[in-house]
Design a protein around this motif. Structure first.
Motif, PDB file in Angstrom:
ATOM      1  N   ARG A 175      -1.210   8.493  13.686  1.00 51.22           N
ATOM      2  CA  ARG A 175      -1.756   8.317  12.270  1.00 51.22           C
ATOM      3  C   ARG A 175      -1.638   8.968  11.159  1.00 51.22           C
ATOM      4  O   ARG A 175      -1.789  10.334  11.511  1.00 51.22           O
ATOM      5  N   GLY A 179      -6.259   5.401   6.137  1.00 53.75           N
ATOM      6  CA  GLY A 179      -6.691   4.784   6.974  1.00 53.75           C
ATOM      7  C   GLY A 179      -6.730   3.555   5.694  1.00 53.75           C
ATOM      8  O   GLY A 179      -6.651   3.338   4.521  1.00 53.75           O
ATOM      9  N   HIS A 180      -6.940   2.474   5.927  1.00 55.27           N
ATOM     10  CA  HIS A 180      -7.164   0.821   5.305  1.00 55.27           C
ATOM     11  C   HIS A 180      -7.974   1.259   4.625  1.00 55.27           C
ATOM     12  O   HIS A 180      -7.742   1.199   3.141  1.00 55.27           O
ATOM     13  N   GLN A 181      -9.587   1.953   4.082  1.00 50.88           N
ATOM     14  CA  GLN A 181     -10.504   2.284   3.141  1.00 50.88           C
ATOM     15  C   GLN A 181      -9.381   2.467   2.339  1.00 50.88           C
ATOM     16  O   GLN A 181      -9.594   2.209   0.935  1.00 50.88           O
ATOM     17  N   VAL A 183      -6.556   3.052   1.072  1.00 56.58           N
ATOM     18  CA  VAL A 183      -5.746   2.237   0.571  1.00 56.58           C
ATOM     19  C   VAL A 183      -5.931   0.711  -0.129  1.00 56.58           C
ATOM     20  O   VAL A 183      -5.613   0.834  -1.475  1.00 56.58           O
ATOM     21  N   GLU A 184      -7.258   0.926   0.221  1.00 53.51           N
ATOM     22  CA  GLU A 184      -8.092  -0.933  -0.678  1.00 53.51           C
ATOM     23  C   GLU A 184      -8.532   0.157  -1.748  1.00 53.51           C
ATOM     24  O   GLU A 184      -8.391  -0.487  -3.119  1.00 53.51           O
ATOM     25  N   GLN A 224       2.559   7.240   9.368  1.00 59.16           N
ATOM     26  CA  GLN A 224       1.329   6.188   9.125  1.00 59.16           C
ATOM     27  C   GLN A 224       1.322   4.764   9.824  1.00 59.16           C
ATOM     28  O   GLN A 224       2.325   4.730  10.343  1.00 59.16           O
ATOM     29  N   GLU A 225       0.350   4.515  10.204  1.00 54.04           N
ATOM     30  CA  GLU A 225       0.275   3.079  10.885  1.00 54.04           C
ATOM     31  C   GLU A 225       0.730   2.009  10.620  1.00 54.04           C
ATOM     32  O   GLU A 225       1.526   2.080   8.784  1.00 54.04           O
ATOM     33  N   SER A 227       1.028  -0.631   9.939  1.00 54.60           N
ATOM     34  CA  SER A 227       0.087  -1.863   8.823  1.00 54.60           C
ATOM     35  C   SER A 227      -0.326  -0.878   7.484  1.00 54.60           C
ATOM     36  O   SER A 227      -0.538  -1.397   6.240  1.00 54.60           O
ATOM     37  N   VAL A 228      -0.785   0.054   7.807  1.00 57.33           N
ATOM     38  CA  VAL A 228      -1.185   1.074   6.366  1.00 57.33           C
ATOM     39  C   VAL A 228       0.075   1.426   5.845  1.00 57.33           C
ATOM     40  O   VAL A 228      -0.120   1.591   4.235  1.00 57.33           O
ATOM     41  N   GLY A 231       0.341  -1.207   3.448  1.00 57.95           N
ATOM     42  CA  GLY A 231      -0.916  -1.854   2.467  1.00 57.95           C
ATOM     43  C   GLY A 231       0.531  -0.240   1.340  1.00 57.95           C
ATOM     44  O   GLY A 231       0.127  -0.661   0.049  1.00 57.95           O
TER      45      GLY A 231
END
Length: 480
Positions: A175, A179-181, A183-184, A224-225, A227-228, A231
């Motif tokens: 990790r 995180g995804h937040q 990235v968004e 990074q993960e 999926s991250v 993104g």
């Protein structure tokens, strides 16, 4: 021994005022001569260190060729261990590291072993490109970044990797710090920058976009993960595409292409074939402005082949307009009409939600692009195409207003030229005043370039007071 890469230049050589001056001015003819004289390096050793041919070094020293390529300047700095600040670049990755046989090879020059389309190579490219862009002063930027963009085989061969499957994401790497937040949130920033560019045009916030791109590259240098990571690569692609159009709008054609190439590689690493096709369409448009329609057509075909099923009807329609543009530039009117009909047919089939970056392409945009291409053909055959061009541009203007910014200004300039070609001086003068008003509200060099092409129509008509007034207003905007 001449083929052996030299170590760093002696401090007393780099401290020479004449060498400092030559490097600051990017006068590599003088710099190489001084390095030969005081640094004890032969022409062959300089060539080997900088990854240049001896013949290339010879033409530089003789003054027959100037160094304007960003990539070559980086190779010179890294090969001869010249600090980045001395040539208007960011600090090089190796600066601060001890020199010696066990010192690591600088990231800018080492090979990843996986080629230019590998994820790590894309991250290194983004970090190096943005660092240097952010610290380069205006004088160095003018000399280094505004060179001619690659074209022909040199460009097309470098893009073949786009057609290969994207690299497989690595297994769980741990990790990272975001995180995804986050990235968004970065994606939302990229979207805001793109909206700004679409409305106002280049320059004004280009450095902010480059700074955000540099931050994304920094996140990708960490683990990074998967999926991250994917993104982040997509955000890098979006920001790279916007940086490219902003650089182009500022007259930095070579730098624009550098960012287009970065955006394409990032889209490939992020598995976003649709946006990659959009990047290639942008590169095709750049070739069309440089009057290289055959290169543009090849880029469009590469986009169509690489995107395959990933391209929505709206994206396919946009690609058909680039194809039609190339045919118009070649004078192939029948092929232009066929491609334009295919664009209209594909757009009519568009339904559902599309990515935000293609939402601009609607009936108004299709009408504006079609009108612009008809205008291209009207310059050589006004009787055949001028009225049709004016009609299409009027359709675009009726649908999209001044909030379209750059596109609105370009439409008005095109419409004014149509009236000049049709011999309608009253209409031409009225549209010219509207065009000047719109151009003054943008920061786009592209708009000003198109306004400059309108200027000759107002020359030689001194008997007309109204045309003279329009000419004075164009001159005022172009000189501002």
């Amino acid at each position: 021994m001449d083929a052996i890469t030299p170590g760093p230049l002696a401090p007393e050589v780099l401290d020479r005022d004449d060498l400092k001056r030559a490097l600051a001015e990017h006068d590599f003819a003088a710099a190489f001569s001084l390095i030969k004289k005081w640094g004890g390096l032969s022409q062959n050793r300089i060539a080997s260190a900088c990854q240049l041919t001896p013949g290339k070094v010879s033409t530089i020293i003789s003054g027959q060729q100037q160094v304007t390529s960003f990539d070559v300047i980086c190779r010179i700095a890294d090969g001869l261990r010249i600090p980045g600040s001395m040539v208007g670049l960011a600090d090089r990755p190796w600066e601060g590291q001890p020199d010696g046989p066990d010192s690591p090879t600088p990231p800018a020059t080492r090979s990843t072993g996986n080629g230019p389309w590998h994820r790590a190579t894309t991250v290194h490219l983004a970090a190096d490109l943005t660092r240097s862009d952010l610290v380069m002063d205006r004088r160095a930027a003018t000399r280094t970044l505004a060179g001619a963009a690659l074209s022909g085989a040199a460009l097309l061969d470098s893009l073949e990797g786009w057609l290969r499957p994207p690299p497989t994401a690595e297994a769980q790497r741990g990790r990272g710090r975001i995180g995804h937040q986050e990235v968004e949130e970065l994606a939302a920033t990229a979207r805001a920058f793109r909206a700004w560019d679409h409305r106002f045009g280049g320059g004004l916030r280009r450095k902010a976009v480059v700074g955000q791109l540099n931050e994304v590259a920094g996140h990708l240098e960490d683990k990074q993960e998967p999926s991250v990571e994917q993104g982040l690569f997509r955000v890098m692609a979006y920001l790279g595409g916007t940086a490219a159009t902003m650089a182009w709008d500022s007259g930095l054609h070579k730098q624009a292409q550098n960012y287009y190439l970065l955006a394409l590689r990032a889209a490939h690493s992020g598995g976003d074939a649709a946006f990659g096709a959009n990047v290639l369409a942008g590169m095709a448009r750049q070739m069309l402005y440089q009057e290289r329609p055959q290169d543009a057509l090849e880029l469009v075909r590469l986009a169509q082949k690489g995107a395959r099923k990933a391209a929505s009807p709206r994206i396919r329609s946009m690609l058909h307009t680039r194809e039609a543009w190339a045919y118009a530039a070649m004078g192939r009117s029948a092929a232009f009409r066929r491609a334009t009909d295919e664009a209209a047919e594909a757009l009519a089939a568009a339904e559902g939600e599309d990515p935000y970056w293609i939402a601009y392409f609607d009936e108004a945009e299709l009408a504006g692009v079609t009108g612009g291409r008809l205008l291209d053909m009207a310059r050589s055959d006004p009787q055949q195409h001028a009225e049709a061009a004016a009609e299409s541009i009027r359709d675009a203007l009726a649908t999209r207003g001044s909030e379209a910014g750059r596109s609105h200004a370009l439409d008005l300039i095109g419409l004014a030229e149509c009236h000049f070609l049709m011999g309608d001086m009253t209409g031409a003068v009225a549209q010219t005043h509207r065009a000047v008003d719109a151009a003054g509200r943008t920061r786009s060099n592209r708009v000003r370039a198109q306004l400059g092409q309108l200027y000759p129509y107002t020359v030689g008509r001194s008997s007309s007071r109204t045309v003279g007034e329009a000419r004075a207003r164009i001159r005022e905007v172009l000189s501002s």
